[in-house]
Design a protein around this motif. Structure first.
Motif: not given
Length: 231
Positions: A1, A5, A217-219, A222, A229
């Motif tokens: 993440m 974020s 953000n993650r998927y 990011g 990250q």
């Protein structure tokens, strides 16, 4: 993440999440910062159009439009002068290009989207209110993700919670909540409830924008900034 974020999702209070003053001003970062304001502003405009309430800070500015002969964008521009002075004095490390773009243009982008949406009748009913609250929240989360992952500064209004955290050493979640409660109280004092500025979207967005932004953000976004990250 992403580092920023985590600031949004409020899952950490590490000093390592402070924004870097020397964030590289690359075309990719600038484009993402600019594009992030589009869904973010559209989300606020959807809330206004559907009359489902709004976020505490936009609600303050919307309440002020009932007292002065200015549009939402102009009120945001003027009110942010005060907040920028606070950011300059106590949170200068959060100032970058994105700070100024948000300050000078975000409110007017909301005005433009509101003008376009108002040409279409808004469907009425509780189900529609739920739908528009969800749509607006997703748009806001998407915009916040792009805008803050670009790491080009924090808007004057968003810097207040970070300044609270820096000076009180308290958990960011508590400081963000305190800033939102303060904004909500100011909105209510200005007649926000009477103007329909506190509603379903206010509650929904307060609890879900962070997780929605974290999802993007993650998927999704990011991968644009792998250097942001956590490993």
């Amino acid at each position: 993440m992403g580092l920023l974020s985590e600031r949004i999702v409020c899952m950490s209070d590490s000093a390592s999440f402070l924004r870097r003053w020397t964030a590289p001003l690359t075309p990719k970062r600038v484009i993402c910062m600019l594009l992030g304001h589009v869904p973010m502003s559209l989300g606020i405009a959807v809330f206004i159009w559907a009359s489902v309430g709004n976020l505490p800070f936009p609600a303050i500015n919307l309440a002020l439009t009932h007292y002065v002969p200015f549009s939402y964008g102009t009120v945001v521009l003027l009110f942010n002068i005060l907040l920028f002075l606070v950011e300059w004095l106590f949170g200068r490390q959060y100032i970058h290009l994105g700070t100024f773009f948000n300050w000078f243009f975000c409110g007017y982008i909301v005005d433009l989207f509101s003008l376009l949406l108002n040409t279409v009748p808004c469907p009425q009913g509780f189900g529609w209110q739920i739908l528009f609250s969800v749509v607006g929240t997703v748009l806001l989360g998407m915009g916040v993700s792009l805008y803050q992952l670009a790491d080009l500064g924090i808007a004057p209004a968003d810097s207040i919670a970070l300044i609270f955290r820096d000076y009180t050493k308290g958990p960011f979640f508590v400081c963000r909540l305190a800033a939102d409660v303060l904004n909500l109280v100011i909105c209510l004092l200005l007649g926000g409830w009477r103007f329909g500025l506190i509603g379903m979207a206010t509650v929904l967005s307060a609890f879900t924008i962070g997780p929605v932004a974290g999802f993007f953000n993650r998927y999704i976004f990011g991968r644009l900034f792998p250097e942001n990250q956590l490993t």
